[in-house]
Design a protein around this motif. Structure first.
Motif, PDB file in Angstrom:
ATOM      1  N   ASP A  62       0.801  -1.228   0.000  1.00 35.29           N
ATOM      2  CA  ASP A  62       0.000   0.000   0.000  1.00 35.29           C
ATOM      3  C   ASP A  62       0.838   1.284   0.000  1.00 35.29           C
ATOM      4  N   GLN A  63       2.065   1.241   0.471  1.00 35.92           N
ATOM      5  CA  GLN A  63       2.915   2.428   0.484  1.00 35.92           C
ATOM      6  C   GLN A  63       3.911   2.446  -0.675  1.00 35.92           C
ATOM      7  N   ARG A  64       3.805   1.520  -1.589  1.00 33.27           N
ATOM      8  CA  ARG A  64       4.720   1.433  -2.732  1.00 33.27           C
ATOM      9  C   ARG A  64       4.178   2.234  -3.911  1.00 33.27           C
ATOM     10  N   SER A  65       5.039   2.503  -4.850  1.00 38.07           N
ATOM     11  CA  SER A  65       4.636   3.253  -6.043  1.00 38.07           C
ATOM     12  C   SER A  65       3.700   2.408  -6.911  1.00 38.07           C
ATOM     13  N   ASP A  66       2.975   3.089  -7.793  1.00 37.61           N
ATOM     14  CA  ASP A  66       2.072   2.388  -8.702  1.00 37.61           C
ATOM     15  C   ASP A  66       2.837   1.405  -9.585  1.00 37.61           C
ATOM     16  N   ALA A  67       4.020   1.793 -10.016  1.00 39.23           N
ATOM     17  CA  ALA A  67       4.822   0.918 -10.872  1.00 39.23           C
ATOM     18  C   ALA A  67       5.222  -0.359 -10.141  1.00 39.23           C
ATOM     19  N   THR A  68       5.655  -0.224  -8.903  1.00 37.19           N
ATOM     20  CA  THR A  68       6.041  -1.391  -8.105  1.00 37.19           C
ATOM     21  C   THR A  68       4.852  -2.302  -7.895  1.00 37.19           C
ATOM     22  N   ARG A  69       3.725  -1.720  -7.549  1.00 37.78           N
ATOM     23  CA  ARG A  69       2.512  -2.519  -7.343  1.00 37.78           C
ATOM     24  C   ARG A  69       2.097  -3.244  -8.617  1.00 37.78           C
ATOM     25  N   TYR A  70       2.252  -2.584  -9.760  1.00 38.51           N
ATOM     26  CA  TYR A  70       1.916  -3.202 -11.040  1.00 38.51           C
ATOM     27  C   TYR A  70       2.815  -4.407 -11.312  1.00 38.51           C
ATOM     28  N   TRP A  87      -8.400 -17.180  -9.736  1.00 41.19           N
ATOM     29  CA  TRP A  87      -8.340 -15.901  -9.031  1.00 41.19           C
ATOM     30  C   TRP A  87      -7.990 -14.766  -9.978  1.00 41.19           C
ATOM     31  N   THR A  88      -8.617 -13.602  -9.744  1.00 41.03           N
ATOM     32  CA  THR A  88      -8.243 -12.388 -10.470  1.00 41.03           C
ATOM     33  C   THR A  88      -7.987 -11.293  -9.444  1.00 41.03           C
ATOM     34  N   PHE A  89      -6.999 -10.487  -9.737  1.00 47.07           N
ATOM     35  CA  PHE A  89      -6.615  -9.392  -8.848  1.00 47.07           C
ATOM     36  C   PHE A  89      -6.496  -8.118  -9.665  1.00 47.07           C
ATOM     37  N   TYR A  90      -6.847  -7.016  -9.046  1.00 48.21           N
ATOM     38  CA  TYR A  90      -6.751  -5.713  -9.682  1.00 48.21           C
ATOM     39  C   TYR A  90      -6.045  -4.752  -8.733  1.00 48.21           C
ATOM     40  N   LEU A  91      -5.509  -3.702  -9.288  1.00 51.22           N
ATOM     41  CA  LEU A  91      -4.888  -2.665  -8.471  1.00 51.22           C
ATOM     42  C   LEU A  91      -5.896  -1.565  -8.200  1.00 51.22           C
ATOM     43  N   ARG A  92      -5.904  -1.099  -6.974  1.00 54.11           N
ATOM     44  CA  ARG A  92      -6.699   0.071  -6.654  1.00 54.11           C
ATOM     45  C   ARG A  92      -5.910   1.301  -7.069  1.00 54.11           C
ATOM     46  N   ALA A  93      -6.595   2.275  -7.582  1.00 53.50           N
ATOM     47  CA  ALA A  93      -5.923   3.511  -7.976  1.00 53.50           C
ATOM     48  C   ALA A  93      -5.433   4.234  -6.727  1.00 53.50           C
ATOM     49  N   SER A  94      -4.208   4.738  -6.794  1.00 51.44           N
ATOM     50  CA  SER A  94      -3.700   5.490  -5.651  1.00 51.44           C
ATOM     51  C   SER A  94      -4.233   6.913  -5.700  1.00 51.44           C
ATOM     52  N   ILE A  95      -4.328   7.516  -4.537  1.00 53.41           N
ATOM     53  CA  ILE A  95      -4.901   8.866  -4.442  1.00 53.41           C
ATOM     54  C   ILE A  95      -3.784   9.883  -4.369  1.00 53.41           C
TER      55      ILE A  95
END
Length: 95
Positions: A62-70, A87-95
């Motif tokens: 949750d504290q990582r960059s969008d790129a890292t999470r991707y 299973w399917t997983f998605y990324l939540r958009a960061s604010i």
């Protein structure tokens, strides 16, 4: 005495791409494995449930960059494919 789980061998059938990409997936999969093992005492991916992987993606990154999470999401999708789970997983958009 049991051998430690070999993540590279586990992912060998689903890994594609350049050497650097394959190494990144293996490294990240080992991190996912270690975090789930520490939190849930599930040592191998065969023992994981969807909630364990979801917890990792939502709370450990949750504290990582969008790129890292991707990039971790891509690794998790490889793990899911190897486990033959729906299973399917998605990324939540960061604010």
């Amino acid at each position: 005495m049991s051998k430690p789980f070999d993540m590279e061998l586990f992912l060998a059938g689903v890994l594609t791409g350049s050497h650097a990409t394959r190494q990144r997936h293996v490294r990240q999969a080992k991190i996912v494995q270690a975090e789930i093992a520490m939190r849930w005492q599930r040592e191998t991916p065969w023992a994981w449930q969807r909630k364990h992987v979801s917890w990792f993606l939502e709370h450990r990154l949750d504290q990582r960059s969008d790129a890292t999470r991707y990039y971790y999401l891509l690794t998790v999708r490889l793990l899911t494919r190897r486990l033959e789970k729906p299973w399917t997983f998605y990324l939540r958009a960061s604010i």
